[in-house]
Design an enzyme around this catalytic site. Structure first.
Site, PDB file in Angstrom:
ATOM      1  N   PRO A   1      -3.777 -31.814 -21.304  1.00 40.92           N
ATOM      2  CA  PRO A   1      -4.182 -30.450 -21.686  1.00 40.92           C
ATOM      3  C   PRO A   1      -2.960 -29.597 -22.024  1.00 40.92           C
ATOM      4  CG  PRO A   1      -5.268 -31.148 -19.654  1.00 40.92           C
ATOM      5  CD  PRO A   1      -4.202 -32.158 -19.941  1.00 40.92           C
ATOM      6  N   GLU A   2      -3.046 -28.870 -23.124  1.00 43.03           N
ATOM      7  CA  GLU A   2      -1.944 -28.007 -23.543  1.00 43.03           C
ATOM      8  C   GLU A   2      -2.421 -26.564 -23.564  1.00 43.03           C
ATOM      9  OE1 GLU A   2       0.164 -29.735 -26.891  1.00 43.03           O
ATOM     10  OE2 GLU A   2      -0.034 -31.749 -26.036  1.00 43.03           O
TER      11      GLU A   2
ATOM     12  N   LYS B   1      -0.386 -18.670 -18.671  1.00 46.46           N
ATOM     13  CA  LYS B   1       0.774 -18.535 -19.545  1.00 46.46           C
ATOM     14  C   LYS B   1       1.229 -19.944 -19.873  1.00 46.46           C
ATOM     15  CE  LYS B   1       5.228 -16.267 -20.254  1.00 46.46           C
ATOM     16  NZ  LYS B   1       6.289 -15.408 -19.663  1.00 46.46           N
TER      17      LYS B   1
ATOM     18  N   ARG C   1       9.414 -39.750 -23.930  1.00 45.75           N
ATOM     19  CA  ARG C   1       8.090 -39.356 -24.411  1.00 45.75           C
ATOM     20  C   ARG C   1       7.964 -39.675 -25.895  1.00 45.75           C
ATOM     21  NH1 ARG C   1       7.310 -33.317 -22.195  1.00 45.75           N
ATOM     22  NH2 ARG C   1       5.215 -33.619 -23.031  1.00 45.75           N
TER      23      ARG C   1
END
Length: 287
Positions: free
Chosen positions: A2-3, A58, A277
């Site tokens: 999730p971003e 945020k 990554r």
């Protein structure tokens, strides 16, 4: 993972259902906190029940704000990060780790298959502000981010965008891959080597992709809130951006070819050793 857009939309949904409700208990029924409770948990439980006043985010960080109705100066905060597979739901999903019990038999659940999501409990507003100040501006929620700061860094642009502190917050693997593809920028390119025009174009596509992912997103990172997502209105972030697509979709992320048949490469650019990554990009398009 999730971003920013998924985390922001999750907070919108949680606030819709639980703002003004009274939290009576939170229990960690499995996973990393079932044997070793999060920081501040015992003190938090001792102060229950507490009423939810706000749920906000945020970047990829979400928090609940709560208070004691009998002593409004007694404020508490639940900190939450999603990790790779964390997500909230209104039903007990597979891999449920945390159960939040509210008045009127309302429940919220946090599930996390891989157990990288985190919780923390605090009664310090100063500590929360310090945490928020450590993060860069939210790429979804802010229109006036100075991304020209990118030129200060001799690091690959993909690393700068995924760093949650240097330029802004809320971007991860999938959004950065899609943004750089749209902006036609090689992810290896150093921030210091970007032209002013490239930076301006990059900022446009950051706003475009984050808005599109927030407005209409069915890529699988919040499937447990899919029904609720379709019922809630969206906040008008980046009001001058008007995506033409009806729904966010991957053009290069985890793809072998882009929509035009160009080869997509899976490249390990960020990190070191086994922790590198992967980012996805199309060399024929991104220069």
């Amino acid at each position: 993972m999730p971003e920013g857009p998924e985390v922001a939309l999750t907070a919108d949904i949680l606030e819709k259902y639980f703002k003004g409700k009274t939290l009576e208990y939170i229990d960690f029924i499995s996973g990393r906190y079932s044997k070793s409770e999060p920081e501040g948990y015992d003190d938090f439980i001792a102060n229950l029940p507490l009423k939810v006043s706000n749920v906000d985010t945020k970047g990829k960080f979400l928090w609940f704000e709560l208070f004691d109705p009998n002593d409004k100066s007694n404020k508490w905060y639940i900190w939450n990060t999603f990790g790779l597979t964390g997500m909230w739901s209104l039903f007990e999903a597979k891999y449920t780790r945390a159960v939040l019990s509210f008045d009127n038999e309302l429940m919220a659940y946090f599930s996390d298959m891989r157990n990288f999501g985190t919780f923390k409990f605090s009664n310090s507003e100063k500590e929360l502000k310090r945490k928020l100040n450590e993060l860069g501006p939210d790429f979804l929620k802010n229109d006036d981010i100075d991304i020209s700061k990118i030129k200060k860094y001799k690091q690959p642009i993909v690393a700068l965008l995924m760093d949650q502190k240097k330029i802004g917050s809320g971007l991860g693997n999938y959004l950065v891959a899609e943004i750089l593809y749209r902006a036609k920028i090689d992810p290896h390119k150093l921030g210091s080597n970007l032209t002013d025009q490239e930076i301006e174009n990059l900022w446009y596509w950051i706003k475009y992709e984050t808005k599109l992912a927030y407005d209409s997103n069915h890529i699988g990172y919040m499937v447990n809130l899919e029904n609720e997502s379709s019922k809630i209105g969206r906040k008008n972030y980046h009001p001058n951006i008007h995506p033409t697509e009806k729904e966010f979709d991957f053009l290069v992320y985890r793809k072998k070819k882009d929509p035009n048949g160009n080869k997509v490469i899976a490249d390990k650019i960020i990190g070191s050793g086994k922790n590198k990554r992967t980012t996805y990009w199309a060399p024929a398009i991104q220069k």
